[in-house]
Design a protein around this motif. Sequence first.
Motif, PDB file in Angstrom:
ATOM      1  N   ALA A 399     -12.060  10.546  -3.192  1.00 15.77           N
ATOM      2  CA  ALA A 399     -12.863  11.434  -3.888  1.00 15.77           C
ATOM      3  C   ALA A 399     -13.945   9.749  -4.088  1.00 15.77           C
ATOM      4  O   ALA A 399     -15.597  10.183  -4.100  1.00 15.77           O
ATOM      5  CB  ALA A 399     -12.693  11.992  -5.224  1.00 15.77           C
ATOM      6  N   HIS A 400     -13.839   8.662  -4.697  1.00 18.18           N
ATOM      7  CA  HIS A 400     -14.328   7.702  -5.237  1.00 18.18           C
ATOM      8  C   HIS A 400     -15.389   7.369  -4.026  1.00 18.18           C
ATOM      9  O   HIS A 400     -16.461   7.092  -4.267  1.00 18.18           O
ATOM     10  CB  HIS A 400     -14.239   6.764  -5.950  1.00 18.18           C
ATOM     11  CG  HIS A 400     -14.588   5.582  -6.510  1.00 18.18           C
ATOM     12  ND1 HIS A 400     -14.945   5.763  -8.071  1.00 18.18           N
ATOM     13  CD2 HIS A 400     -14.600   4.133  -6.086  1.00 18.18           C
ATOM     14  CE1 HIS A 400     -15.460   4.755  -7.958  1.00 18.18           C
ATOM     15  NE2 HIS A 400     -15.890   3.527  -6.590  1.00 18.18           N
ATOM     16  N   HIS A 401     -14.491   6.481  -3.078  1.00 17.05           N
ATOM     17  CA  HIS A 401     -15.853   6.563  -1.825  1.00 17.05           C
ATOM     18  C   HIS A 401     -16.449   7.722  -1.264  1.00 17.05           C
ATOM     19  O   HIS A 401     -17.692   7.186  -0.437  1.00 17.05           O
ATOM     20  CB  HIS A 401     -14.125   6.484  -0.558  1.00 17.05           C
ATOM     21  CG  HIS A 401     -14.468   5.768   0.943  1.00 17.05           C
ATOM     22  ND1 HIS A 401     -16.203   3.952   1.089  1.00 17.05           N
ATOM     23  CD2 HIS A 401     -15.346   6.246   2.058  1.00 17.05           C
ATOM     24  CE1 HIS A 401     -16.227   4.166   2.331  1.00 17.05           C
ATOM     25  NE2 HIS A 401     -16.020   4.855   2.474  1.00 17.05           N
ATOM     26  N   ALA A 402     -15.674   8.686  -1.111  1.00 19.74           N
ATOM     27  CA  ALA A 402     -16.916   9.766  -0.417  1.00 19.74           C
ATOM     28  C   ALA A 402     -18.136   9.560  -2.386  1.00 19.74           C
ATOM     29  O   ALA A 402     -19.541  10.624  -1.627  1.00 19.74           O
ATOM     30  CB  ALA A 402     -15.912  11.256  -0.855  1.00 19.74           C
ATOM     31  N   VAL A 466     -21.243  15.987  -4.081  1.00 24.91           N
ATOM     32  CA  VAL A 466     -21.419  14.825  -5.170  1.00 24.91           C
ATOM     33  C   VAL A 466     -21.046  15.500  -6.967  1.00 24.91           C
ATOM     34  O   VAL A 466     -19.804  15.566  -6.932  1.00 24.91           O
ATOM     35  CB  VAL A 466     -21.919  14.176  -5.718  1.00 24.91           C
ATOM     36  CG1 VAL A 466     -22.337  13.039  -6.651  1.00 24.91           C
ATOM     37  CG2 VAL A 466     -22.797  13.016  -4.402  1.00 24.91           C
ATOM     38  N   VAL A 467     -21.331  16.243  -7.353  1.00 27.57           N
ATOM     39  CA  VAL A 467     -20.818  17.214  -8.475  1.00 27.57           C
ATOM     40  C   VAL A 467     -19.464  17.996  -7.689  1.00 27.57           C
ATOM     41  O   VAL A 467     -18.728  17.303  -9.440  1.00 27.57           O
ATOM     42  CB  VAL A 467     -22.288  18.203  -9.060  1.00 27.57           C
ATOM     43  CG1 VAL A 467     -21.822  18.874 -10.175  1.00 27.57           C
ATOM     44  CG2 VAL A 467     -23.755  17.804  -9.311  1.00 27.57           C
ATOM     45  N   ILE A 468     -19.842  18.891  -6.540  1.00 20.97           N
ATOM     46  CA  ILE A 468     -18.836  19.630  -6.677  1.00 20.97           C
ATOM     47  C   ILE A 468     -17.134  18.875  -6.012  1.00 20.97           C
ATOM     48  O   ILE A 468     -16.059  18.730  -6.817  1.00 20.97           O
ATOM     49  CB  ILE A 468     -18.760  20.643  -5.666  1.00 20.97           C
ATOM     50  CG1 ILE A 468     -20.099  21.349  -6.032  1.00 20.97           C
ATOM     51  CG2 ILE A 468     -17.752  21.251  -5.444  1.00 20.97           C
ATOM     52  CD1 ILE A 468     -19.885  22.524  -5.350  1.00 20.97           C
ATOM     53  N   ASN A 469     -17.412  18.157  -5.516  1.00 21.85           N
ATOM     54  CA  ASN A 469     -16.341  17.136  -5.088  1.00 21.85           C
ATOM     55  C   ASN A 469     -16.256  16.236  -6.071  1.00 21.85           C
ATOM     56  O   ASN A 469     -14.320  15.876  -6.241  1.00 21.85           O
ATOM     57  CB  ASN A 469     -17.335  15.883  -4.084  1.00 21.85           C
ATOM     58  CG  ASN A 469     -17.138  16.966  -2.222  1.00 21.85           C
ATOM     59  OD1 ASN A 469     -16.120  18.310  -2.486  1.00 21.85           O
ATOM     60  ND2 ASN A 469     -18.503  15.986  -1.945  1.00 21.85           N
ATOM     61  N   ARG A 470     -16.375  15.475  -6.438  1.00 23.20           N
ATOM     62  CA  ARG A 470     -15.945  15.145  -7.884  1.00 23.20           C
ATOM     63  C   ARG A 470     -15.385  15.317  -8.900  1.00 23.20           C
ATOM     64  O   ARG A 470     -14.616  15.209  -9.672  1.00 23.20           O
ATOM     65  CB  ARG A 470     -16.918  13.651  -8.811  1.00 23.20           C
ATOM     66  CG  ARG A 470     -16.987  13.087  -9.999  1.00 23.20           C
ATOM     67  CD  ARG A 470     -17.879  12.180 -10.202  1.00 23.20           C
ATOM     68  NE  ARG A 470     -18.025  11.140 -11.206  1.00 23.20           N
ATOM     69  CZ  ARG A 470     -17.104  10.150 -11.276  1.00 23.20           C
ATOM     70  NH1 ARG A 470     -16.760   9.625 -10.119  1.00 23.20           N
ATOM     71  NH2 ARG A 470     -16.534   9.658 -12.271  1.00 23.20           N
ATOM     72  N   GLN A 471     -15.878  16.976  -9.239  1.00 25.18           N
ATOM     73  CA  GLN A 471     -15.485  18.296  -9.712  1.00 25.18           C
ATOM     74  C   GLN A 471     -14.099  18.346  -9.323  1.00 25.18           C
ATOM     75  O   GLN A 471     -13.002  18.169 -10.071  1.00 25.18           O
ATOM     76  CB  GLN A 471     -15.925  18.713 -10.503  1.00 25.18           C
ATOM     77  CG  GLN A 471     -15.078  20.055 -11.459  1.00 25.18           C
ATOM     78  CD  GLN A 471     -15.303  19.404 -12.674  1.00 25.18           C
ATOM     79  OE1 GLN A 471     -15.619  18.498 -13.326  1.00 25.18           O
ATOM     80  NE2 GLN A 471     -13.650  19.726 -13.333  1.00 25.18           N
ATOM     81  N   LEU A 472     -13.988  18.365  -8.502  1.00 25.93           N
ATOM     82  CA  LEU A 472     -12.735  19.315  -7.265  1.00 25.93           C
ATOM     83  C   LEU A 472     -11.607  17.753  -7.036  1.00 25.93           C
ATOM     84  O   LEU A 472     -10.003  17.935  -7.629  1.00 25.93           O
ATOM     85  CB  LEU A 472     -12.914  19.338  -6.513  1.00 25.93           C
ATOM     86  CG  LEU A 472     -11.810  19.411  -5.354  1.00 25.93           C
ATOM     87  CD1 LEU A 472     -11.770  20.849  -5.698  1.00 25.93           C
ATOM     88  CD2 LEU A 472     -12.858  20.144  -3.890  1.00 25.93           C
ATOM     89  N   ALA A 473     -11.742  16.772  -7.158  1.00 29.59           N
ATOM     90  CA  ALA A 473     -11.098  15.389  -7.356  1.00 29.59           C
ATOM     91  C   ALA A 473     -11.040  14.994  -8.598  1.00 29.59           C
ATOM     92  O   ALA A 473      -9.461  14.682  -8.990  1.00 29.59           O
ATOM     93  CB  ALA A 473     -12.033  13.777  -7.237  1.00 29.59           C
ATOM     94  N   VAL A 503     -11.489  27.603  -6.529  1.00 30.09           N
ATOM     95  CA  VAL A 503     -12.692  28.164  -6.365  1.00 30.09           C
ATOM     96  C   VAL A 503     -14.058  27.372  -6.112  1.00 30.09           C
ATOM     97  O   VAL A 503     -14.969  27.402  -5.305  1.00 30.09           O
ATOM     98  CB  VAL A 503     -12.681  28.485  -7.673  1.00 30.09           C
ATOM     99  CG1 VAL A 503     -14.474  29.448  -7.631  1.00 30.09           C
ATOM    100  CG2 VAL A 503     -12.167  29.757  -8.068  1.00 30.09           C
ATOM    101  N   LEU A 504     -13.613  25.846  -6.052  1.00 25.36           N
ATOM    102  CA  LEU A 504     -14.599  25.258  -6.093  1.00 25.36           C
ATOM    103  C   LEU A 504     -15.137  24.863  -4.189  1.00 25.36           C
ATOM    104  O   LEU A 504     -16.289  24.963  -3.838  1.00 25.36           O
ATOM    105  CB  LEU A 504     -14.854  23.526  -6.711  1.00 25.36           C
ATOM    106  CG  LEU A 504     -14.555  23.344  -8.064  1.00 25.36           C
ATOM    107  CD1 LEU A 504     -14.198  22.071  -8.528  1.00 25.36           C
ATOM    108  CD2 LEU A 504     -15.758  24.008  -8.787  1.00 25.36           C
ATOM    109  N   PRO A 505     -14.290  24.494  -3.873  1.00 26.20           N
ATOM    110  CA  PRO A 505     -14.262  24.759  -2.487  1.00 26.20           C
ATOM    111  C   PRO A 505     -14.807  26.112  -1.783  1.00 26.20           C
ATOM    112  O   PRO A 505     -16.612  25.593  -0.931  1.00 26.20           O
ATOM    113  CB  PRO A 505     -13.493  24.597  -1.256  1.00 26.20           C
ATOM    114  CG  PRO A 505     -12.256  24.095  -2.628  1.00 26.20           C
ATOM    115  CD  PRO A 505     -12.716  24.541  -3.600  1.00 26.20           C
TER     116      PRO A 505
END
Length: 754
Positions: A399-402, A466-473, A503-505
């Motif tokens: 997630a950090h790399h993404a 970025v916002v959703i993937n970071r929260q998902l991670a 739900v985030l995805p």
Amino acid sequence: MLTRILSSALALFLCVAFSGAVQAQSATDTASVTLPETLSPENVRDLVAGLSDEQVRGLLLERLDAVAQAQAAESADDSSGLGEMFYHATTGAVGQILIAIKAIPNLFSLQAQSVSNFFSQFGVSGVLLFLGLCFTVIAAGFAAEWVVNRLTRGWHTLNEDDERPETLRATVAALFRRLCRDLLGVFVFFAVGRTVAFSIIPLEMLPFAQIILFNLVALPRIVIAFSRFLLAPQRENYRMVNADNQTAQFLNRHIVGFSFLFGFTIAILGFNELNQVPVADMRLGFWLNLSLHLYIVWIAWTARDGLIQMMRGPDKGVSEIEAKVSSAYPYFAIAVSLATWWLVLTLSSYGQIDLLRTAPHFKTMAVLLLAPALDTMVRGIVRNIMPPMLGEGVIARRAHHATELSYVRIGRVIVFGLVVLVIANFWGVTLASLAAGAVGARLAGNVVAFLITIAIGYLLWEVVSVVINRQLAKEMTASGEAPSEEQELGDGGGAGSSRLSTVLPLILLVSRITIVVLFTLLALSGLGVDTTPLLAGAGIAGLAIGFGAQKLVTDVVSGVFFLVDDAFRVGEYVDVGDVKGTIEKISVRSMQLRHHLGLVHTVPYGDIAKVTNFSRDWVITKLKFTVPFDTDPEKVRKMFKKIGQEVQAMDEFKDDMLQPFKSQGVYNFDDVGMVVRGKFMAKPGSQFMMRKEIYNRVKAAFDEAGIDFARREVRVNIPNLEDHDELTDEDKARITAAAAAEAETRDAGAAGKK
């Protein structure tokens, strides 16, 4: 055109409204009607009242013919504008090359005439005086600059042995101090030189001196300052772009050479204009401009390997797309140079020479060719503003790399938007000029609007990602990044993800689809495409899907309510009736279940009647042990209690064991022994490792206490056998054979039941 249409509509309306009154008259006069200069409701009413049917029809036909002719003329103007644009971009541009070739004999003669006019105006002594005064001005400027450099030598802090600063800010700060020092020196040189020039050079010679002072001295030195800032040709440890010494020094050297050639081009053209030589007849600008573009082509081709490395940057993890873009950059630079040269020819064919006086084509090339430096700047800024990694493990690192890649892409989109706006400003493309422009200006405006819309849409795409993937991670890291070892070996029922991570995805998918559809329509609208038919077609397609795919609608609606009820989450082990397994993925209409044997089931939401969740909140695990009939149950109970307390006190289990392992007493009797049972409560997913630990400790405790696990035995009862101690070997063999036969019979019966 609009006025004509409105007037025709007004005439038609008046004719229809008053047709009854006109038909009541029996006039036979079919003479032409003369309209008054000004029309008002009163005189229009009076006019129509006095017209016959033939006159009304004639007046209406005349007006409609005028409108049709105006529309045809407008269409012809538009088509001729596009045709004219194509002509100037092809035949007209080639014609400019042919004109320049034909003007080669005039080139030398007119240039000689320009020099002759200069000597004729000032004489030999005047020219020598002019050269001496120019030398004095330049010497005075350099002397003042030397003094300033001595006073600001503390700004120059770059040394060969210095190590590269740890942060980008420190590197940029050191280079920026040197850039300010260089620019300050150039400014002082120009200011002092200009002051001295105005003081000692005669007024009629002053324009020639200004041309030399700025274009041949000041302008190249400004370019040198910025080249040193970006390339640091002699300071590899401070270099901002990913280039070796050979590439950096080569580019710096030829950037300086290009700046001198560019300054000479402006100076010689200005010199010829001041000497009243027809520049258009000699076509010197064509050949100098061609030499500049060929110089850029040669630089890009010669340094292509170094330019590719500059575009790739220092990062090792370059994606396939970035690698292809980097490999294509030198050829892109060559294409930009040649396309810009052709654009100049096209504008010359149009006669728009004045548009090139501020050199927008060279400014455009400079911005486009700065792509490696701009990209390096973006990546350096991202490395310094990146938030810290959330959690630890594979998911957190991924997630950090993404997130870092998304930040880089966001920075690139912002830079791209700014570049488009800057280039548009170079060419004078503003909102006001686009509103009042002709076909070419409108086309340019549409292209700029299209690019900006696409850039904003992509920027929004990356921000949402970025916002959703970071929260998902964050959610996935907090809930556990991987299944336990026992789960991987085939046991289901581990803990699932959080409700938000489930739900985030879906939110991300819906958001991306919305952004793509919305900004695609906006971009097409910016290009002048009518999007109304597309919206209408989408509405019809939606109705067709609604009527023809009712099962799909049922699946989607059922899934929405399942998610609202929080019936399941990703990672949970569920039973949906016919199949069961761990939820690996959910989509808009279905979910995928991974059976503990490895099978993957795709289940539409509409087919789910009920959901049994094995991974919610807590689980109770019950363990059975068969011991001989003579075992003391109280002794076993104490053993289980002690084992439960020890396991619960372990660091890896103390937070996950909700109730310690304890005995439930004797559960059952069978033909082998008595069955004692114990149980414990734990968080889903942690029960498997606890179970393994409890099994090991129970085995060790039984061994220490001398308790054997009961095993299946066959006992043979021989009646009337009082003297069993006096059995012969033959008797023992018969008894053993009978017991073996009985055991085989029981095993066969047990196998049949299975």
